[in-house]
Design an enzyme around this catalytic site. Structure first.
Site, PDB file in Angstrom:
ATOM      1  N   GLY B 169       0.823  -1.203   0.000  1.00  0.00           N
ATOM      2  CA  GLY B 169       0.000   0.000   0.000  1.00  0.00           C
ATOM      3  C   GLY B 169       0.853   1.247   0.000  1.00  0.00           C
ATOM      4  N   GLY B 170       0.528   2.181   0.887  1.00  0.00           N
ATOM      5  CA  GLY B 170       1.222   3.467   0.940  1.00  0.00           C
ATOM      6  C   GLY B 170       2.699   3.340   1.211  1.00  0.00           C
ATOM      7  N   GLY B 404      22.064   2.691 -34.275  1.00  0.00           N
ATOM      8  CA  GLY B 404      21.714   3.650 -33.227  1.00  0.00           C
ATOM      9  C   GLY B 404      22.387   3.330 -31.910  1.00  0.00           C
ATOM     10  CB  ALA B 405      23.354   0.145 -30.334  1.00  0.00           C
TER      11      ALA B 405
END
Lengths: 661, 508
Positions: B169-170, B404-405
């Site tokens: 939870g929180g 691109g690498a």
């Protein structure tokens, strides 16, 4: 003398031959396959010739390619090493025809000794003691049983063309004889393409002892004592020594003289080995003759002072032996460990790959102790799946057997190999083994002493305490250094706890530093250490006794490896040690009952079948992804229930490939 | 006077007992240590100074006014790790299940504020049952106060969370805002909603371990950065990590004496790259042979294994390493690997940790699952992280740097300070065969084979890039440590600023 010789071999034996040749001022030519382009023997030789593909059948076994290499380089002689073409009659003949000297025996001797049945007949004729058995070939299983009964059980069923344990069965009764005959025959057919089988008496309490002989082309033959090679696993020798702890002078002389008789019967020259099996009453029987330099020749060299390779070269030139039998003196004791790329902790599973670390002990002669390491590899080299898995032969020599054994133990502690699995711990364990130290050997030693496999050498309490104080000393060093960094609160420097806990298995000690070393459980122990954080070895002494260890770090201390065992030493603060009482037993956490594909890819092969048991580390399947082959291995011991993929299948990530029990 | 001193000791004794003997025994029975025991193991002996030991909650509802325990379920304070200061808070499961109340959150806020002001790291140890329901909105507010401070401290001081029990939870969002999360196997789990709610809402039957155990979060969700077998090992390794980290973004990296020589030559690296370009090799060998003493602390070891991230030292000073790992997926960049490396690069840049990148990347991973999963934006995160980083950047291309690498992996064009290549490097738009099949689209197989070998010869090497100055020098593999050490030594005086901005807008 030759100006240039070619070595028709690879690995350590090629390097070994190069060493002697170089010392004699002879130039050397290496040959190499695709897999060996960067191998040590290629680097060491004066010249190197590429002879073909990685499989030996495309390179080291192809006579024509060797002949081409000879032509190309003008080599005047060929040393064949062992294995490959070393006992190939056709090769010796081809060299002869080409006018190139073969550094080995005449083709006739190779042929005569190459066949188990022929050689046994010849041996018997030469007056050599042979195992009672049936010399002829056996037609079928019924005949096998009849003959076995005639000889008397137990009997050994063997393939005529056999070697390396293939096509060999022991039978204790008719059923086993029948079954053994069939399986030997099948195995022989598939391994050697020759399914001829014979039967002989199975010798009890057998020891493998062999005689080194050396002959020249002028009819002189001498023997250079014996070697005992009883420490074998599946007929593969692991530890060899010279002399044998079992032979007396009389038996040695008898074996030596019979060996000479056999050699002379076939006009033998060069180095050769006559192998015998010796029973508990020192009866010895001829096994076979190896018409080449033997792997374990260094132990003979160290006790006789004879360089066998040098002698072989001189004999090939036609020189007379410089030694007479009466000149042969056996001096001290030599021990050899074959360092193999196999994992003794996992059923001796073979291991291949890159040697990310290879740090052998220093070769030296100090205080009457010799350490020699014959190898064909280097750090960053590769143990390829194409050839023999032997990484090195570690050899020690001392004034007596225990000195040689202890020197071997020390040398093994100074041997580090990372990147592949190896048997250094196993060899180390044997050096500690009481039965081995007593010399009570048989060829069944490993099966008898390690029936459930190998789990590291047992340790006595003194050894455990030594490791505890060493681990503590190393940890102190590391902890002190950690406090010497920057950014500490000025004036509030921290000092580690004086008293800490050391854990090895379930034993917990308290340790603190003292002026001389360490107080362990209240006892002051002197420790000397040269170790610094990051060192791959520990060199030091405990209470004056020198100790070397291979060091690996783990999250709470060090794994210290030596004397045949890898020991996890954890050093903790006392509060942390108390806390350990609450920590849950470590589970391996893998509830996984399946092998999932770790990446999208294509199945290249599946190595397991339904119902098969696999050991941790064994390959399960190979998946190709991004054009690379990835071997998927078992993370623990498993039994396969279902195989859900086959070669050629395209799989997505996390797709289940194999289910386990 | 004497009475007062005695009273203090008595009150301390009671406070240190937390939820009492029985609860402590129950905690031990679950294989867990108490909050104070954990702090004792994490910190140097006798260095812990507790703050707010006597704080109690002020809840008046549900009979809580009669149920108070000094400390209120969290132990806070500061201490040292190998002499270097850190702030700590540790949830005390024995007190109200470690649940968060207003007072409890105030205690955490106080050490958060002190740590930020002081420029000292803060470590949180979590083992708690969530919000103190009795306090209602006060607990919710308390969480948010913690979150706000986590966010402001992000990039100023290192924040680390150790999950050593339940965290739901929180409770999960504060850890998620910190730099690193570690877990303990089999005794800790993290999720937003637990198995019961999951069952009600989605009908999925799942155990806490399957939903949010250490294995899930280290290998699948990548929420956690590492996992350990038990509390003792986890805290020992946490000390080791802290040794690598700067105190804040003002201090620079810590330095310690080393026994390793800076110009150690490793000849075996000359044979690390296999002859066959399709054979993998273990990049970790290069890492271990470059860092001081082979000591490397890996972050996210079990997630996106195609890229390695972690800390080592060179000449005693911390360095962040981002090596590709050809052993997994050929070292390709996919969404997971890009996110993993991007977050690590940004941590290093925040805290002035130099970055060393080893490149063997055949490109970005093709496929619908990658494209549908937003590879473009995930890949852009790594690109962004490297491009904005102003710390010293040393890059070594060991083998493939395709497409691109090549650009992304700390290339010269992204302000790489030293860009080296091994002689085995292949810097190209793509592999030879693929390239030739595009350039010579309608050719016969023979022509393609011929052109492929020409392409290989021309482009699959480091020299084309070196001719253009994209590679500063082609170096001998065996000298890699010396080269890296010299580059980093030189770059210790590097000064580079990005344009002023409120903050950037990384493609999240």
């Amino acid at each position: 003398m030759f100006d240039k010789i070619l070595i028709a071999n690879r690995g350590e034996i090629a390097c070994r031959v190069i060493k002697s040749a170089r010392a004699m001022g002879i130039k050397t030519v290496a040959v190499y396959s695709d897999a060996d382009a960067l191998a040590l023997h290629v680097r060491e030789a004066d010249e190197a010739v590429h002879i073909g593909g990685a499989p030996a059948a495309e390179s080291y076994l192809v006579i024509d390619k060797i002949l081409d290499a000879i032509k190309q380089t003008g080599a005047q002689a060929v040393h064949p090493g062992y294995g490959f073409l070393s006992e190939n009659k056709a090769f010796a003949e081809a060299l002869d025809k080409a006018g190139v000297a073969f550094i080995g025996p005449p083709a006739g001797a190779i042929e005569a000794m190459g066949d188990k049945i022929t050689s046994k007949k010849l041996a018997a004729e030469a007056g050599v003691s042979t195992v009672p058995g049936h010399m002829g070939l056996i037609e079928d299983a019924d005949e096998a049983v009849t003959i076995a009964n005639k000889i008397g059980y137990p009997v050994m069923i063997k393939a005529s063309a056999g070697g390396g344990g293939k096509g060999m069965r022991v039978a204790f009764n008719d059923d086993e004889a029948r079954e053994g005959f069939q399986s030997s025959k099948n195995e022989a057919a598939s391994s050697f393409g020759d399914d001829r089988i014979f039967i002989e008496k199975f010798v009890t309490q057998p020891r493998h002892i062999e005689i080194q002989i050396l002959g020249d082309k002028h009819g002189n033959v001498i023997y250079l004592g014996e070697r005992e090679c009883s420490i074998q696993r599946r007929n593969q020798k692991v530890i060899e020594e010279a002399p044998s702890p079992f032979l007396d002078a009389k038996t040695r002389k008898a074996m030596g003289e019979q060996s000479i008789a056999l050699a002379q019967a076939v006009d033998y020259c060069s180095a050769g080995t006559v192998e015998f099996i010796v029973d508990g009453d020192k009866n010895f029987y001829f096994l076979e003759m190896n018409t080449r330099l033997q792997v374990e020749h260094p132990v003979t060299e160290l006790i006789t002072g004879v360089d066998l390779v040098e002698e072989m070269i001189k004999v090939a030139v036609g020189e007379k032996l410089s030694l007479k039998q009466k000149d042969v003196k056996l001096n001290g004791w030599a021990m050899e460990s074959r360092i193999y790329a196999e994992d003794p902790y996992r059923g001796f599973l073979p291991s291949t790959g890159r040697l990310s670390r290879y740090r052998p002990p220093v070769e030296q002669v100090v205080d009457g102790i010799t350490v020699r390491n014959d190898t064909g590899v280097y750090e960053g080299g590769e143990i390829s799946l194409f050839y023999d898995p032997m990484i090195a032969k570690l050899v020690t020599h001392g004034p007596d057997r225990l000195a040689a054994i202890d020197a071997m133990g020390d040398a093994l502690d100074n041997f580090r190999i990372d990147g592949i699995r190896h048997n250094i711990d196993f060899c180390g364990a044997i050096m500690q083994h009481a039965r081995f130290r007593n010399g009570a050997l048989t060829t069944a030693f490993i099966d008898e002493e390690y029936p459930d496999g190998f789990e590291g050498a047992p340790m006595d309490s003194a050894r455990i305490e030594e490791l505890a104080v060493i681990g503590f000393t190393m940890s102190q060093m590391t902890q002190m250094r950690a406090t010497e960094g920057s950014q500490v609160l000025a004036g509030h420097q921290f000092t580690p706890d004086v008293e800490q806990a050391v854990q090895i298995d379930d034993l917990v000690f308290t340790a603190s530093k003292s002026a001389q070393g360490v107080v362990l459980n209240g006892v002051d122990i002197e420790v000397e250490s040269e170790w610094l954080p990051g060192d791959l070895f520990f060199f030091g002494a405990v209470n004056g006794k020198p100790i070397s260890l291979v060091v690996d770090r783990h999250s709470e201390g060090y794994t210290l490896t030596g004397r045949g065992a890898a020991v996890k030493v954890s050093v903790r603060r006392l509060v942390a040690q108390e806390a350990m009482a609450y920590m849950p037993e470590k589970t391996d956490g893998t509830s996984d009952k399946e092998l999932v594909c770790p990446m999208p890819g294509v199945v290249v092969s599946v190595a397991v079948e339904e119902g098969q048991s696999v050991k941790a580390g064994e390959p399960l399947a190979v998946v190709e992804a991004m054009k690379m082959e990835n071997i998927l291995r078992a993370e623990k011991d498993l039994t396969v229930i279902k195989v859900l993929c086959a070669a050629g299948d395209k799989l997505a990530v996390d797709e289940v490939m194999v289910e386990f029990e | 006077m004497r009475d007062i001193v005695e009273e203090l000791e008595e009150r301390r004794r009671i406070a240190r007992l937390g939820g009492g003997k029985k609860r402590i025994e129950a905690q031990h029975g679950r294989g867990k240590l108490t909050a104070r025991e954990r702090l004792d193991l994490l910190l140097d002996p006798d260095s812990f100074e507790e703050i707010d030991m006597f704080v109690e909650h002020d809840c008046q509802e549900f009979g809580m006014q009669d149920n108070k325990v000094p400390g209120d379920g969290v132990v806070t304070g500061w201490g040292t790790v190998n002499g270097r200061p850190i702030y700590v808070f540790a949830k005390d499961f024995t007190v109200f299940g470690g649940s968060l109340s207003r007072a409890h959150s105030k205690k955490i806020n106080k050490v958060q504020d002190m740590a930020l002001r002081n420029g000292v790291p803060i470590i949180g140890i979590l083992d708690a049952g969530g919000a103190r329901i009795q306090e209602g909105v006060d607990a919710l507010g308390g969480y948010a106060e913690v979150f706000q401070r986590n966010t402001l401290a992000s990039g100023v001081i290192p924040q680390i969370t150790m999950i050593m029990g339940p965290c739901a939870g929180g409770d999960v969002y504060s850890p998620a805002l910190t730099d690193f999360i570690f877990m303990v196997r089999n005794t800790s789990y993290m999720f937003v909603t637990g198995p019961d709610v999951v069952k009600t809402v989605t009908n999925e039957e799942v155990t806490a371990e399957e939903l949010g155990g250490a294995k899930v979060h280290t290998s699948k969700s990548s929420v956690a950065d590492g996992a350990y077998d038990n509390d003792v090992e986890a805290l020992t390794e946490l000390r080791r990590l802290i040794d690598f980290l700067p105190l804040s973004n003002r201090t620079g990296v810590p330095e310690r004496p080393t026994f390793d020589v800076r110009d150690r030559v490793e000849h075996s690296l000359d044979t690390l790259i296999p002859d066959n370009p399709n054979m993998p090799y273990d990049m970790m060998e290069l890492v271990e042979k470059v860092v001081d003493e082979g000591d490397f602390f890996e972050i996210q070891k079990d997630f996106a294994k195609n890229v390695i991230t972690g800390f080592g030292r060179v000449e005693g000073k911390t360095v962040g390493f981002v090596p590709s790992q050809p052993m997994t997926l050929a070292g390709v960049l996919d969404s997971d690997a890009s996110r993993k490396a991007a977050r690590f690069v940004r941590f290093c840049d925040c805290f002035d940790v130099p970055i060393v990148t080893f490149v063997d990347v055949p490109g970005f991973l093709p496929g619908t699952s990658q494209e549908y999963g937003g590879l473009i934006k995930h890949g852009a995160k790594l690109l962004f992280a490297y491009a904005e980083a102003t710390v010293p950047k040393v890059t070594i291309i060991t083998r493939k740097a395709y497409g691109g690498a090549y650009d992304v992996m700390a290339s010269k064009h992204l302000r790489g300070d030293f860009n080296y290549a091994w002689p085995t490097a292949e810097i190209a738009v793509m592999g030879a065969k693929g390239a030739v099949e595009i350039i010579f689209r309608n050719s016969t197989e023979e022509e393609i084979a011929e052109q492929t070998s020409q392409y290989e010869e021309r482009f699959l090497n480091p020299f084309v890039a070196a001719e253009r100055g994209y590679i500063d020098e082609v170096i001998q593999p065996h000298n890699t440590r010396r080269r890296v050490a010299r580059a980093l030594a030189l770059l210790s005086s590097k000064k580079l600023d990005n344009p002023w901005k409120k903050h950037d807008n990384i493609p999240l």
